[in-house]
Design a protein around this motif. Structure first.
Motif, PDB file in Angstrom:
ATOM      1  N   ASP A   1      81.863  71.375 -16.825  1.00 41.75           N
ATOM      2  CA  ASP A   1      82.720  72.216 -17.657  1.00 41.75           C
ATOM      3  C   ASP A   1      84.137  72.085 -17.093  1.00 41.75           C
ATOM      4  O   ASP A   1      84.607  72.948 -16.362  1.00 41.75           O
ATOM      5  CB  ASP A   1      82.222  73.665 -17.570  1.00 41.75           C
ATOM      6  CG  ASP A   1      82.901  74.546 -18.588  1.00 41.75           C
ATOM      7  OD1 ASP A   1      83.704  74.026 -19.382  1.00 41.75           O
ATOM      8  OD2 ASP A   1      82.634  75.764 -18.584  1.00 41.75           O
ATOM      9  N   VAL A   2      84.754  70.958 -17.386  1.00 41.00           N
ATOM     10  CA  VAL A   2      85.975  70.595 -16.659  1.00 41.00           C
ATOM     11  C   VAL A   2      87.241  70.804 -17.485  1.00 41.00           C
ATOM     12  O   VAL A   2      87.205  70.781 -18.714  1.00 41.00           O
ATOM     13  CB  VAL A   2      85.908  69.113 -16.224  1.00 41.00           C
ATOM     14  CG1 VAL A   2      84.947  68.940 -15.082  1.00 41.00           C
ATOM     15  CG2 VAL A   2      85.530  68.229 -17.391  1.00 41.00           C
TER      16      VAL A   2
ATOM     17  N   MET B   1      94.083  62.802 -13.301  1.00 34.94           N
ATOM     18  CA  MET B   1      92.973  62.202 -14.050  1.00 34.94           C
ATOM     19  C   MET B   1      92.767  62.992 -15.339  1.00 34.94           C
ATOM     20  O   MET B   1      92.971  64.211 -15.353  1.00 34.94           O
ATOM     21  CB  MET B   1      91.677  62.281 -13.235  1.00 34.94           C
ATOM     22  CG  MET B   1      91.795  61.714 -11.850  1.00 34.94           C
ATOM     23  SD  MET B   1      90.243  61.875 -10.949  1.00 34.94           S
ATOM     24  CE  MET B   1      89.284  60.551 -11.668  1.00 34.94           C
ATOM     25  N   VAL B   2      92.340  62.304 -16.374  1.00 41.08           N
ATOM     26  CA  VAL B   2      92.058  62.984 -17.647  1.00 41.08           C
ATOM     27  C   VAL B   2      90.537  63.101 -17.796  1.00 41.08           C
ATOM     28  O   VAL B   2      89.822  62.107 -17.665  1.00 41.08           O
ATOM     29  CB  VAL B   2      92.672  62.199 -18.829  1.00 41.08           C
ATOM     30  CG1 VAL B   2      92.240  62.807 -20.160  1.00 41.08           C
ATOM     31  CG2 VAL B   2      94.188  62.190 -18.722  1.00 41.08           C
ATOM     32  N   LEU B   3      90.074  64.323 -18.023  1.00 42.26           N
ATOM     33  CA  LEU B   3      88.627  64.551 -18.136  1.00 42.26           C
ATOM     34  C   LEU B   3      88.242  65.166 -19.483  1.00 42.26           C
ATOM     35  O   LEU B   3      87.154  65.727 -19.628  1.00 42.26           O
ATOM     36  CB  LEU B   3      88.145  65.477 -17.013  1.00 42.26           C
ATOM     37  CG  LEU B   3      88.509  65.124 -15.573  1.00 42.26           C
ATOM     38  CD1 LEU B   3      87.910  66.128 -14.611  1.00 42.26           C
ATOM     39  CD2 LEU B   3      87.991  63.744 -15.206  1.00 42.26           C
ATOM     40  N   SER B   4      89.145  65.082 -20.449  1.00 39.55           N
ATOM     41  CA  SER B   4      88.893  65.729 -21.753  1.00 39.55           C
ATOM     42  C   SER B   4      87.597  65.234 -22.388  1.00 39.55           C
ATOM     43  O   SER B   4      87.217  64.077 -22.234  1.00 39.55           O
ATOM     44  CB  SER B   4      90.046  65.433 -22.704  1.00 39.55           C
ATOM     45  OG  SER B   4      91.251  65.871 -22.150  1.00 39.55           O
TER      46      SER B   4
ATOM     47  N   VAL C   1      95.717  72.081 -23.697  1.00 39.11           N
ATOM     48  CA  VAL C   1      95.348  71.218 -22.569  1.00 39.11           C
ATOM     49  C   VAL C   1      95.277  72.072 -21.303  1.00 39.11           C
ATOM     50  O   VAL C   1      96.263  72.682 -20.911  1.00 39.11           O
ATOM     51  CB  VAL C   1      96.391  70.077 -22.401  1.00 39.11           C
ATOM     52  CG1 VAL C   1      96.174  69.336 -21.092  1.00 39.11           C
ATOM     53  CG2 VAL C   1      96.310  69.116 -23.566  1.00 39.11           C
ATOM     54  N   GLN C   2      94.105  72.121 -20.713  1.00 38.17           N
ATOM     55  CA  GLN C   2      93.922  72.893 -19.476  1.00 38.17           C
ATOM     56  C   GLN C   2      94.365  72.036 -18.294  1.00 38.17           C
ATOM     57  O   GLN C   2      93.929  70.911 -18.148  1.00 38.17           O
ATOM     58  CB  GLN C   2      92.439  73.263 -19.288  1.00 38.17           C
ATOM     59  CG  GLN C   2      91.820  74.012 -20.452  1.00 38.17           C
ATOM     60  CD  GLN C   2      92.208  75.477 -20.474  1.00 38.17           C
ATOM     61  OE1 GLN C   2      92.734  76.004 -19.493  1.00 38.17           O
ATOM     62  NE2 GLN C   2      91.968  76.136 -21.592  1.00 38.17           N
TER      63      GLN C   2
ATOM     64  N   MET D   1      87.284  72.806  -8.266  1.00 38.38           N
ATOM     65  CA  MET D   1      87.078  71.599  -9.062  1.00 38.38           C
ATOM     66  C   MET D   1      85.666  71.052  -8.875  1.00 38.38           C
ATOM     67  O   MET D   1      85.053  70.523  -9.800  1.00 38.38           O
ATOM     68  CB  MET D   1      88.110  70.529  -8.680  1.00 38.38           C
ATOM     69  CG  MET D   1      89.520  70.814  -9.149  1.00 38.38           C
ATOM     70  SD  MET D   1      89.614  71.187 -10.901  1.00 38.38           S
ATOM     71  CE  MET D   1      90.092  72.879 -10.870  1.00 38.38           C
ATOM     72  N   LYS D   2      85.150  71.183  -7.647  1.00 39.61           N
ATOM     73  CA  LYS D   2      83.787  70.701  -7.400  1.00 39.61           C
ATOM     74  C   LYS D   2      82.769  71.500  -8.220  1.00 39.61           C
ATOM     75  O   LYS D   2      81.842  70.924  -8.784  1.00 39.61           O
ATOM     76  CB  LYS D   2      83.449  70.808  -5.904  1.00 39.61           C
ATOM     77  CG  LYS D   2      84.037  69.664  -5.098  1.00 39.61           C
ATOM     78  CD  LYS D   2      83.661  69.789  -3.643  1.00 39.61           C
ATOM     79  CE  LYS D   2      84.231  68.632  -2.846  1.00 39.61           C
ATOM     80  NZ  LYS D   2      84.031  68.814  -1.405  1.00 39.61           N
ATOM     81  N   VAL D   3      82.971  72.819  -8.286  1.00 39.27           N
ATOM     82  CA  VAL D   3      82.062  73.650  -9.085  1.00 39.27           C
ATOM     83  C   VAL D   3      82.161  73.260 -10.555  1.00 39.27           C
ATOM     84  O   VAL D   3      81.146  73.099 -11.250  1.00 39.27           O
ATOM     85  CB  VAL D   3      82.383  75.152  -8.900  1.00 39.27           C
ATOM     86  CG1 VAL D   3      81.588  76.001  -9.879  1.00 39.27           C
ATOM     87  CG2 VAL D   3      82.086  75.595  -7.480  1.00 39.27           C
ATOM     88  N   LEU D   4      83.390  73.066 -11.034  1.00 41.09           N
ATOM     89  CA  LEU D   4      83.573  72.714 -12.446  1.00 41.09           C
ATOM     90  C   LEU D   4      82.975  71.345 -12.759  1.00 41.09           C
ATOM     91  O   LEU D   4      82.340  71.142 -13.799  1.00 41.09           O
ATOM     92  CB  LEU D   4      85.058  72.732 -12.817  1.00 41.09           C
ATOM     93  CG  LEU D   4      85.802  74.070 -12.672  1.00 41.09           C
ATOM     94  CD1 LEU D   4      87.218  73.962 -13.191  1.00 41.09           C
ATOM     95  CD2 LEU D   4      85.075  75.183 -13.417  1.00 41.09           C
ATOM     96  N   LEU D   5      83.168  70.397 -11.823  1.00 45.12           N
ATOM     97  CA  LEU D   5      82.607  69.059 -12.043  1.00 45.12           C
ATOM     98  C   LEU D   5      81.084  69.105 -12.052  1.00 45.12           C
ATOM     99  O   LEU D   5      80.438  68.435 -12.863  1.00 45.12           O
ATOM    100  CB  LEU D   5      83.098  68.094 -10.955  1.00 45.12           C
ATOM    101  CG  LEU D   5      84.507  67.526 -11.158  1.00 45.12           C
ATOM    102  CD1 LEU D   5      85.027  66.886  -9.884  1.00 45.12           C
ATOM    103  CD2 LEU D   5      84.528  66.503 -12.285  1.00 45.12           C
TER     104      LEU D   5
END
Lengths: 455, 276
Positions: A115-116, A343-346, A59-60, A107-111
């Protein structure tokens, strides 16, 4: 030497350089930054062979609670407890992203790239971005399956973090925010915490007369301390003002209550605060209170730890400090928010299930109790027992809870209700407001204009 | 005339003193502040420390993994510079000496990266690095930095190569030297000041860059020094004393590198300005 040979040597040189760099910086399999798993005990020859251990789910979990962040000790404690509980099945990989701005940026770049990581904090607009991107996992089914966790989160926090019946984040704590005041200065000025805003301004006049600067304000960063005062002026200004301060994403700031609040802030910036307030950061604002320059500063309970830190305040300073709710119409008011939490984004159910277990570790009753004991932050659930001894040992926290219990008005903070593009407008316009180059009406219109960009 | 000369000389000296002040005072202020407590820094930014408080330096190493980040920064800066100089050195030589179809177009293309803001590159570079397996790898950072410094290195080296008389290459050719031997044995030693200038600028780029280092790495084992600075400030807490101490520790190599190579850098800069 012909061209062909030259090309060959050129290519070999390039390959050599690349290889040298690759070898020099050889990627070692990275050990998770903050996770240490207990070593499995080797079975003795007489023991029956152990069943093949199930592969751990990774879990990242990036966090901004690193470096000097006040929440780091709490985060480390919760992480250790979570590893102790789920270490056999979950490998929690923590990425430390020190500084809130840097966290937001990454986080904005990842969202944007979808690729979160599995878990993020929904603070400062990330909640909306994650929900909008469709990546946020609905936690409501998990909450409904686990009544204990549901009770720990409390109805208020669940409602605040739900959109269209779906729960997208688990709050970590309840923010109760009033203001700190210097009791010694108040005594010398012959005043007590005000019950109405008129009395508050009268108190500030008396503090000025006694030779003190009344209040720490700031317009740098997110105008935190100034916006807490503005939120309180608006949120305690009758039903209309209170409704405004409890509305997520208001579109119209040109309301009588906002304009009145901005007029009061203008007066404070011009008459009752320090000269460095324009452009000041959080550290400057609170330091003006710590070093006895100002008599009041609006802030949350996480500041209590600083009041005994010899690197920040003179010895015994905490004994001079009191905590109060804000004044208001017909009764006092206090900022009460269930801020966006984890928040969970898996991307798949297996990871989502594991991530939810980790989120439970950080938002359950034990975590809330630790948050209270380590940072003085109010728990979400009233099931967390607050002992008399704790109140005795932490009188400021006790004052905060008393103030909260007696408050007539409760309201949110601007950081929570505003669209994220509205926040920077405060800092820019407060400076103009302070120098008389903008009227409260014009500033309200400016805020409205920024909000309308989200239509 | 004499008075005018004196006034001019005085003004010139004053100008130089102001320039020196502008360059050195921030570093001196930083150094002095690194011995002050947080409260002293916030109370009075320009006061002198009341005592030689070394605790900030200890805190700097305690709060952030500076030693690990230091090693990573050295690796990234050294290899990022080597890759950049190797590739761009050869490219600049060819572009300075040879005429071929599309040469001008190639030059324009090498210039284009200067027009693209770094923030616009973040997202595409993140995706590219992730897809090719270079995310969270020092090699990924080295390649990105080598690319970011491409244009500056190309123009410095190309300008320098243009100042080298062609006769030297012709003499080498008469002695039987081929393309590679001419480049390595004749041109490279002469172009050393040009390479030193480009190396210093490229090294500083690799050493100081924050945004890409932050976005393109995830584990502590792969982070570089500029990220360490962000360990000292957060929304409700800041340790300026430790941050200043860490900054002093971090800027030492940049100052040293420039100090050691300053003569070469200056001659390299000047050489490009006069075409031989």
């Amino acid at each position: 030497m012909n061209i062909r040979n030259a090309r060959t040597i050129f290519a070999v040189t390039l390959v050599f350089v690349m290889l040298a760099a690759a070898v020099g910086c050889s990627p070692q399999p990275t050990a998770p930054a903050a996770v240490e798993q207990p070593q499995a005990q080797a079975p003795t020859p007489t023991e029956a062979p152990a069943p093949t251990p199930k592969e751990k789910i990774t879990v990242q979990f990036p966090t901004y609670m690193a470096g000097t962040n006040v929440g780091k000790p709490w985060f480390d404690k919760m992480l250790a407890e979570c590893n102790a509980k789920y270490g056999d099945e979950i490998n929690i990989v923590v990425e430390e992203l020190p500084s809130d701005d840097a966290y937001m940026q990454k986080m904005k770049v990842l969202l944007a790239s979808k690729d979160v990581p599995d878990i993020i904090d929904g603070k400062n607009g990330l909640f909306d971005l994650a929900v909008k991107s469709g990546l946020a996992v609905d936690l409501m089914p998990y909450v409904n399956e686990d009544p204990e966790w549901k009770a720990a989160l409390s109805d208020g926090a669940i409602a605040a973090n739900s959109r269209d019946g779906k729960l997208y984040s688990a709050s970590l704590a309840k923010d109760l925010i009033g203001y700190y005041y210097n009791k010694e200065m108040f005594d010398k000025a012959g005043i007590k915490p005000a019950q109405t805003w008129d009395e508050f301004f009268s108190n500030m006049d008396k503090l000025v007369a006694a030779g003190y600067t009344p209040i720490s304000l700031m317009t740098g960063e997110n105008s935190w301390t100034t916006n807490l005062v503005l939120a309180s002026i608006v949120g305690t200004n009758g039903e209309a003002g209170n409704k405004f301060m409890n509305t997520i994403h208001p579109m119209n700031y040109s309301t009588p209550e906002m304009i009145d609040g901005l007029a009061k802030i203008q007066l404070m910036l011009q008459k009752y605060t320090t000269k460095d307030a324009i452009g000041a950061k959080y550290a400057d604002a609170v330091n003006n209170f710590y070093n006895g320059t100002t008599a009041m500063v609006a802030n949350g309970p996480w500041m209590i730890g600083d009041l005994t830190n010899p690197d920040k305040v003179p010895a015994g300073f905490i004994d001079k400090v009191g905590y109060s709710a804000f004044p208001g119409q017909g009764g006092t008011g206090i900022v009460t928010t269930f801020r966006e939490g984890l928040m969970v984004l898996s991307k798949d159910k297996e990871h989502a299930d594991a991530a939810v277990k980790v989120v439970k570790c950080f938002s359950g009753l034990d975590a809330q109790k630790a948050n209270l004991e380590m940072l003085g932050i109010a728990p979400l659930s009233n099931k967390v027992e607050i002992s008399d001894q704790f109140k005795k040992d932490n009188p400021l926290v006790a004052e905060l809870f008393t103030a909260a219990a007696g408050a007539k008005w409760i309201y949110k903070i601007f950081d929570m209700i505003d669209y994220s593009n509205v926040t920077p407008v405060y800092g820019q316009d407060y400076a103009l407001l302070a120098y008389g180059q903008m009227t409260p009406e014009e500033m309200a219109a400016d805020l409205t204009k920024a909000a309308e960009k989200n239509k | 005339m004499k008075i005018a000369g004196l006034v001019f000389g005085g003004l010139k000296n004053l100008f130089v003193i102001i320039l020196i002040g502008l360059s050195t005072l921030p570093i001196i202020w930083l150094f002095i502040s690194s011995f002050k407590t947080n409260a002293q820094i916030l109370d009075s930014a320009f006061s002198l420390p009341t005592s030689l408080n070394l605790q900030n330096y200890a805190n700097a190493f305690k709060l952030a993994p500076i030693t690990k980040f230091y090693l990573n920064s050295v690796m990234v800066a050294v290899f990022g510079t080597i890759i950049n100089l190797t590739i761009m050195g050869m490219a600049a030589y060819v572009l300075a000496r040879y005429t071929f179809r599309g040469k001008n177009l190639l030059l324009v293309m090498f210039t284009l990266p200067l027009l693209i803001p770094a923030s616009a590159l973040l997202h595409p570079l993140y995706i590219t690095m992730s897809r090719i397996g270079l995310y969270d790898r020092l090699l990924g950072l080295e390649l990105v930095y080598a690319g970011l410094g491409m244009t500056v290195t190309l123009y410095i080296l190309r300008s320098y190569f243009l100042t080298i008389p062609r006769e030297l290459e012709e003499a080498a050719a008469l002695d039987g030297a081929g393309f590679i031997r001419t480049f390595t044995a004749v041109i490279l030693p002469i172009a050393r000041p040009g390479f030193a200038t480009a190396a210093v600028l490229q090294f500083l780029l690799c050493w100081n860059e924050f945004q890409f280092a932050f976005i393109l790495t995830t584990s502590e084992n792969k982070r570089t020094l500029p990220i360490a600075i962000s360990y000292f400030t957060s929304a409700f807490s800041a340790n300026y004393g430790a941050m200043f101490a860490a900054t002093i520790v971090i800027i030492i190599p940049s100052i040293l590198i420039y100090f050691l190579l300053q003569e070469q850098v200056i001659s390299g800069m000047v050489a490009g300005s006069v075409k031989g």
